[in-house]
Design an enzyme around this catalytic site. Structure first.
Site, short mmCIF file in Angstrom:
data_model
loop_
_atom_site.label_atom_id
_atom_site.label_comp_id
_atom_site.label_asym_id
_atom_site.label_seq_id
_atom_site.Cartn_x
_atom_site.Cartn_y
_atom_site.Cartn_z
N CYS A 23 0.85 -1.21 0.00
CA CYS A 23 0.00 0.00 0.00
C CYS A 23 0.88 1.25 0.00
O CYS A 23 2.09 1.17 0.10
CB CYS A 23 -0.88 0.02 1.24
SG CYS A 23 -1.68 -1.57 1.59
N1 GLN Z 1 -0.95 -6.75 4.34
C1 GLN Z 1 -1.81 -5.61 4.34
C2 GLN Z 1 -3.12 -5.89 3.60
O1 GLN Z 1 -3.33 -6.92 3.04
C3 GLN Z 1 -1.13 -4.39 3.75
C4 GLN Z 1 -0.93 -4.56 2.28
C5 GLN Z 1 0.02 -3.60 1.65
O2 GLN Z 1 0.80 -2.89 2.25
N2 GLN Z 1 -0.03 -3.67 0.37
O3 GLN Z 1 -3.96 -5.04 3.57
#
Ligand code: GLN
Length: 254
Positions: free
Chosen positions: A2
């Site tokens: 994210c």
């Molecule tokens: N693991 C977390 C999720 O699935 C954060 C994902 C991310 O940073 N892309 O939301």
């Protein structure tokens, strides 16, 4: 992975912070420039902000991409705040795609986001989960690593740890049992705490305020990269960065 952003300072509109900058979180949802893992951030988004005189933030979260939400664009144009925390999500495979897993997570005055993933989820975190009071586990916001990480951070905050210490401690605890990328972002509306632990993080000041973000939202001067394995604390007048303690090597009083 994210992308996320937090701001404290004089009131700015959500649009000023998220969609007006050429490479803001809005654009980062399909064209991030520094993202190390994953490509687009289309599995949901969320924004938390504080209304004047109310210590408990409001949240707007959705399971879909931010670019598809015309109503949010309207809200963002007319909503201003002294503190904002926002994220666009690329869901880790196997984790729930629901709105409940879109950051920011919230409790009382706190807003929290996690950029990264825990290796070996969920088995690898069983031992840390077992340290939590059952009520924390029963009230997890979503079936996703970030929700458990938030529960661990919240437990530390509730015990009285300063925000940066709580984040650094949870990052170190997780790393003592498994690998993972653990970029956290936390605010209570007056200060920001964040970790750089496996992905990019930067900060810059703006007049009377400070922004902490996964990546610069424009090509202007003033952005600073945060070294990996660091924990940052920022207020509108001060930024402090120090290493995340290595488990077993904490300073002990002599
Ligand atoms: N693991 C977390 C999720 O699935 C954060 C994902 C991310 O940073 N892309 O939301």
């Amino acid at each position: 992975m994210c992308r996320h952003l937090a701001y404290v300072g004089p009131p700015l509109s959500l649009a000023d912070l998220l969609s007006s900058p050429a490479h803001g979180l809005f654009t980062q949802s399909w064209a991030p420039r520094r993202q190390r893992h994953g490509t687009v951030n289309a599995d949901g988004f969320g924004v938390g902000w504080y209304a004047e005189g109310d210590p408990v933030p409001a949240r707007y979260r959705r399971a879909g991409p931010i670019w598809a939400d015309r109503s949010f664009a309207d809200v963002a144009r007319v909503t201003s705040s002294r503190a904002v925390l926002a994220a666009v999500r690329s869901a880790t495979s196997g984790m729930t795609p629901e709105e409940s897993a879109a950051a920011p997570y919230a409790h009382g005055p706190w807003l929290f986001s996690h950029n990264g993933r825990v290796e070996g989820w969920p088995d690898a975190l069983e031992i840390l989960a077992a340290s939590l009071p059952p009520a924390r586990l029963l009230t997890l916001e979503a079936q996703v690593d970030s929700a458990l990480l938030w529960a661990l951070v919240l437990e530390r905050l509730t015990a009285g740890d300063p925000a940066a210490d709580a984040l650094a401690r949870v990052a170190a605890d997780v790393r003592s049992v498994t690998g993972g990328r653990l970029n956290f972002l936390l605010t209570n509306g007056t200060s920001i705490a964040a970790t750089a632990a496996g992905d990019t993080l930067c900060w810059r000041t703006v007049p009377g305020g400070v922004i902490v973000a996964s990546e610069p939202f424009d090509d202007g001067p003033g952005w600073h990269d945060v070294p990996d394995n660091s924990v940052l604390t920022a207020t509108n007048s001060h930024v402090d960065i120090r290493p995340i303690p290595v488990p077993g090597k904490e300073q002990t009083p002599s």
